[in-house]
Design a protein around this motif. Sequence first.
Motif, PDB file in Angstrom:
ATOM      1  N   PHE A  93       0.834  -1.201   0.000  1.00  0.00           N
ATOM      2  CA  PHE A  93       0.000   0.000   0.000  1.00  0.00           C
ATOM      3  C   PHE A  93       0.872   1.255   0.000  1.00  0.00           C
ATOM      4  N   ALA A  94       1.970   1.233   0.764  1.00  0.00           N
ATOM      5  CA  ALA A  94       2.891   2.382   0.785  1.00  0.00           C
ATOM      6  C   ALA A  94       3.605   2.506  -0.551  1.00  0.00           C
ATOM      7  N   LYS A  95       4.126   1.394  -1.034  1.00  0.00           N
ATOM      8  CA  LYS A  95       4.844   1.421  -2.311  1.00  0.00           C
ATOM      9  C   LYS A  95       3.950   1.854  -3.457  1.00  0.00           C
ATOM     10  N   GLY A  96       2.661   1.486  -3.375  1.00  0.00           N
ATOM     11  CA  GLY A  96       1.706   1.851  -4.417  1.00  0.00           C
ATOM     12  C   GLY A  96       1.109   3.229  -4.234  1.00  0.00           C
ATOM     13  N   GLY A  97       1.437   3.887  -3.120  1.00  0.00           N
ATOM     14  CA  GLY A  97       0.944   5.240  -2.883  1.00  0.00           C
ATOM     15  C   GLY A  97      -0.544   5.324  -2.625  1.00  0.00           C
ATOM     16  N   VAL A  98      -1.127   4.256  -2.018  1.00  0.00           N
ATOM     17  CA  VAL A  98      -2.581   4.261  -1.802  1.00  0.00           C
ATOM     18  C   VAL A  98      -2.968   4.469  -0.340  1.00  0.00           C
ATOM     19  N   ALA A  99      -1.980   4.626   0.561  1.00  0.00           N
ATOM     20  CA  ALA A  99      -2.306   4.790   1.978  1.00  0.00           C
ATOM     21  C   ALA A  99      -1.312   5.718   2.664  1.00  0.00           C
ATOM     22  N   ARG A 100      -1.809   6.396   3.697  1.00  0.00           N
ATOM     23  CA  ARG A 100      -1.007   7.224   4.587  1.00  0.00           C
ATOM     24  C   ARG A 100      -0.984   6.523   5.946  1.00  0.00           C
ATOM     25  N   TYR A 101       0.113   6.629   6.677  1.00  0.00           N
ATOM     26  CA  TYR A 101       0.277   5.933   7.949  1.00  0.00           C
ATOM     27  C   TYR A 101       0.486   6.927   9.087  1.00  0.00           C
ATOM     28  N   ASP A 102      -0.254   6.758  10.163  1.00  0.00           N
ATOM     29  CA  ASP A 102      -0.041   7.520  11.388  1.00  0.00           C
ATOM     30  C   ASP A 102       0.337   6.512  12.461  1.00  0.00           C
ATOM     31  N   ILE A 103       1.479   6.733  13.104  1.00  0.00           N
ATOM     32  CA  ILE A 103       1.983   5.808  14.114  1.00  0.00           C
ATOM     33  C   ILE A 103       1.837   6.453  15.486  1.00  0.00           C
ATOM     34  N   ILE A 104       1.128   5.769  16.373  1.00  0.00           N
ATOM     35  CA  ILE A 104       0.962   6.222  17.750  1.00  0.00           C
ATOM     36  C   ILE A 104       1.676   5.222  18.642  1.00  0.00           C
ATOM     37  N   GLU A 105       2.667   5.699  19.376  1.00  0.00           N
ATOM     38  CA  GLU A 105       3.385   4.826  20.305  1.00  0.00           C
ATOM     39  C   GLU A 105       2.787   5.000  21.697  1.00  0.00           C
ATOM     40  N   PHE A 106       2.620   3.882  22.408  1.00  0.00           N
ATOM     41  CA  PHE A 106       2.133   3.969  23.783  1.00  0.00           C
ATOM     42  C   PHE A 106       2.714   2.833  24.610  1.00  0.00           C
ATOM     43  N   ALA A 107       2.707   3.029  25.921  1.00  0.00           N
ATOM     44  CA  ALA A 107       3.205   2.026  26.861  1.00  0.00           C
ATOM     45  C   ALA A 107       2.023   1.537  27.680  1.00  0.00           C
ATOM     46  N   PRO A 108       1.509   0.328  27.404  1.00  0.00           N
ATOM     47  CA  PRO A 108       0.350  -0.179  28.135  1.00  0.00           C
ATOM     48  C   PRO A 108       0.660  -0.305  29.633  1.00  0.00           C
ATOM     49  N   SER A 109      -0.162   0.324  30.445  1.00  0.00           N
ATOM     50  CA  SER A 109       0.006   0.212  31.891  1.00  0.00           C
ATOM     51  C   SER A 109      -1.018  -0.737  32.500  1.00  0.00           C
ATOM     52  N   MET A 110      -2.106  -0.991  31.787  1.00  0.00           N
ATOM     53  CA  MET A 110      -3.118  -1.950  32.218  1.00  0.00           C
ATOM     54  C   MET A 110      -3.546  -2.767  31.007  1.00  0.00           C
ATOM     55  N   VAL A 111      -3.807  -4.054  31.239  1.00  0.00           N
ATOM     56  CA  VAL A 111      -4.277  -4.934  30.175  1.00  0.00           C
ATOM     57  C   VAL A 111      -5.300  -5.907  30.748  1.00  0.00           C
ATOM     58  N   ALA A 112      -6.093  -6.493  29.877  1.00  0.00           N
ATOM     59  CA  ALA A 112      -7.058  -7.514  30.286  1.00  0.00           C
ATOM     60  C   ALA A 112      -6.301  -8.803  30.637  1.00  0.00           C
ATOM     61  N   PRO A 113      -6.898  -9.649  31.479  1.00  0.00           N
ATOM     62  CA  PRO A 113      -6.270 -10.921  31.806  1.00  0.00           C
ATOM     63  C   PRO A 113      -5.951 -11.708  30.530  1.00  0.00           C
ATOM     64  N   GLY A 114      -4.751 -12.273  30.508  1.00  0.00           N
ATOM     65  CA  GLY A 114      -4.304 -13.031  29.343  1.00  0.00           C
ATOM     66  C   GLY A 114      -3.471 -12.204  28.377  1.00  0.00           C
ATOM     67  N   LEU A 115      -3.457 -10.888  28.557  1.00  0.00           N
ATOM     68  CA  LEU A 115      -2.699 -10.015  27.645  1.00  0.00           C
ATOM     69  C   LEU A 115      -1.511  -9.370  28.331  1.00  0.00           C
ATOM     70  N   GLU A 116      -1.058  -9.946  29.423  1.00  0.00           N
ATOM     71  CA  GLU A 116       0.039  -9.362  30.195  1.00  0.00           C
ATOM     72  C   GLU A 116       1.311  -9.178  29.367  1.00  0.00           C
ATOM     73  N   SER A 117       1.538 -10.021  28.400  1.00  0.00           N
ATOM     74  CA  SER A 117       2.754  -9.901  27.580  1.00  0.00           C
ATOM     75  C   SER A 117       2.791  -8.577  26.814  1.00  0.00           C
ATOM     76  N   LEU A 118       1.647  -7.961  26.608  1.00  0.00           N
ATOM     77  CA  LEU A 118       1.613  -6.672  25.893  1.00  0.00           C
ATOM     78  C   LEU A 118       2.272  -5.560  26.704  1.00  0.00           C
ATOM     79  N   GLN A 119       2.324  -5.721  28.003  1.00  0.00           N
ATOM     80  CA  GLN A 119       2.960  -4.700  28.834  1.00  0.00           C
ATOM     81  C   GLN A 119       4.460  -4.718  28.661  1.00  0.00           C
ATOM     82  N   ARG A 120       4.994  -5.763  28.098  1.00  0.00           N
ATOM     83  CA  ARG A 120       6.433  -5.875  27.864  1.00  0.00           C
ATOM     84  C   ARG A 120       6.759  -5.738  26.388  1.00  0.00           C
ATOM     85  N   ALA A 121       5.751  -5.503  25.567  1.00  0.00           N
ATOM     86  CA  ALA A 121       5.954  -5.452  24.112  1.00  0.00           C
ATOM     87  C   ALA A 121       6.674  -4.197  23.696  1.00  0.00           C
TER      88      ALA A 121
END
Length: 95
Positions: free
Chosen positions: A67-95
């Motif tokens: 999509f980028a190479k074809g010029g059909v999309a723009r990308y917005d990147i939002i970085e965040f640090a998860p401080s809370m997650v649902a049970p079973g998603l704890e690994s996301l806090q270390r991602a």
Amino acid sequence: MFIVSLTYTAPLSDVDALLTAHAAWLKQAYADGLFLASGRKVPRDGGVILARGERAAQEARLAQDPFAKGGVARYDIIEFAPSMVAPGLESLQRA
């Protein structure tokens, strides 16, 4: 962790022409452990990717998206640090 928001900048017919290659690109990013979830926006004016890793790696990966190479999309990147997650998603806090 990153939320990547894609916004289409071309007609859907142009996007659809690159969809198979884009799906293959997504599958490789999942196999590489970089992407955690992805899907279309509703209404269909782009997509969203939940990703982990380093920002430079994300930017490099996004530059390889058909999509980028074809010029059909723009990308917005939002970085965040998860401080809370649902049970079973704890690994996301270390991602």
